[in-house]
Write a protein that holds these residues in place. Structure first.
Motif, PDB file in Angstrom:
ATOM      1  N   LEU A 114       0.738  -1.495   0.206  1.00 53.40           N
ATOM      2  CA  LEU A 114       0.038   0.301   0.036  1.00 53.40           C
ATOM      3  C   LEU A 114       1.000   1.041   0.269  1.00 53.40           C
ATOM      4  N   GLN A 173       4.490   1.178 -11.587  1.00 53.61           N
ATOM      5  CA  GLN A 173       4.641   0.788  -9.413  1.00 53.61           C
ATOM      6  C   GLN A 173       3.086   0.333  -8.840  1.00 53.61           C
ATOM      7  N   ILE A 174       2.881   1.384  -9.454  1.00 54.90           N
ATOM      8  CA  ILE A 174       0.930   1.154  -8.786  1.00 54.90           C
ATOM      9  C   ILE A 174       0.468  -0.290  -9.035  1.00 54.90           C
ATOM     10  N   ILE A 175       0.792  -0.496 -11.005  1.00 53.46           N
ATOM     11  CA  ILE A 175       0.071  -1.680 -11.044  1.00 53.46           C
ATOM     12  C   ILE A 175       0.858  -3.179 -10.239  1.00 53.46           C
ATOM     13  N   PHE A 229       0.944   6.466  -6.398  1.00 55.19           N
ATOM     14  CA  PHE A 229      -0.259   8.515  -7.329  1.00 55.19           C
ATOM     15  C   PHE A 229       0.305   9.483  -6.137  1.00 55.19           C
ATOM     16  N   THR A 281       2.154   1.929  -3.307  1.00 52.80           N
ATOM     17  CA  THR A 281       0.808   2.447  -4.272  1.00 52.80           C
ATOM     18  C   THR A 281       0.470   3.546  -3.959  1.00 52.80           C
ATOM     19  N   PHE A 299       0.004  -2.596  -6.210  1.00 52.18           N
ATOM     20  CA  PHE A 299      -1.274  -2.323  -5.990  1.00 52.18           C
ATOM     21  C   PHE A 299      -2.181  -3.777  -5.360  1.00 52.18           C
ATOM     22  N   PRO A 300      -2.599  -3.348  -3.331  1.00 50.72           N
ATOM     23  CA  PRO A 300      -2.590  -4.751  -2.822  1.00 50.72           C
ATOM     24  C   PRO A 300      -3.424  -5.329  -3.213  1.00 50.72           C
ATOM     25  N   ASN A 301      -3.268  -6.164  -2.403  1.00 55.54           N
ATOM     26  CA  ASN A 301      -4.743  -7.350  -2.965  1.00 55.54           C
ATOM     27  C   ASN A 301      -4.963  -8.551  -1.416  1.00 55.54           C
TER      28      ASN A 301
END
Length: 144
Positions: free
Chosen positions: A30, A65-67, A37, A33, A70-72
Motif C-alpha cells: 500500500l 509501480q502502482i500496478i 499516486f 501504491t 496494488f495490494p490484494n
C-alpha cells in the motif's frame, strides 16, 4: 508550503515501514501504491508544462509501480510459487525506486529529500526479501 510537500511523501513510506515491521504484505504494498499516486500526477504535470519526454517516462515507470504494488488479499501460503512471485514483485519495486534515486539526483527541481525516500523504499524492499528468503514471514495454512 515546501516543507509540507517534502513531508507528504513520507506518509506512504511510513505505511511501508509499518508493513515490514508487522509483516503485513498489504501495508507494505500500500505504501508503494500511494507513493506512486503522488509521483505520477507530479510528473505528468511537469510533462504538460515543459514537454520533456523524461517526465512522461518517469510517470509511466511509477504507473507501473502502482500496478505492480496494488495490494490484494493474497495470503502467504509458504509455497515456492508464492515466494518466487513475491520476490519478483519486490525486485521490480527495487529497480523502479533505484531509477527514482537517479532521477531525483539529476533533476534540480525535485527536493533531495525524495532521493532519501526512494533509498529507504529500496532498503525496506531488501529487508522484506530477506524475511521472505529466511522464512521470517509467518506461514499460513490454506485453512486459515
Amino acid at each position: 508550503m515546501d516543507a509540507l510537500l517534502q513531508i507528504i511523501p513520507a506518509l506512504p513510506l511510513l505505511v511501508t515501514i509499518y508493513g515490514v515491521i508487522v509483516r503485513k504484505r498489504f501495508f507494505f504494498l500500500l505504501g508503494f501504491t500511494i507513493y506512486g499516486f503522488i509521483v505520477v500526477p507530479a510528473e505528468l504535470n511537469s510533462f504538460f508544462s515543459s514537454g520533456e519526454l523524461s517526465h512522461l517516462i518517469v510517470a509511466a515507470l511509477f504507473g507501473a509501480q502502482i500496478i505492480i504494488a496494488f495490494p490484494n488479499k493474497l495470503t502467504y501460503d509458504g509455497s515456492k510459487a508464492y515466494k518466487f512471485f513475491a520476490i519478483k514483485t519486490i525486485l521490480a519495486l527495487i529497480v523502479i525506486n533505484v531509477i527514482g534515486v537517479f532521477v531525483v539526483k539529476n533533476d534540480p527541481n525535485i527536493p533531495d529529500v525524495c532521493m532519501y525516500y526512494h533509498s529507504l523504499f529500496v532498503i525496506f524492499c531488501c529487508i522484506a526479501t530477506f524475511k521472505i528468503l529466511t522464512y521470517r514471514i509467518p506461514i499460513q495454512s490454506e485453512n486459515s
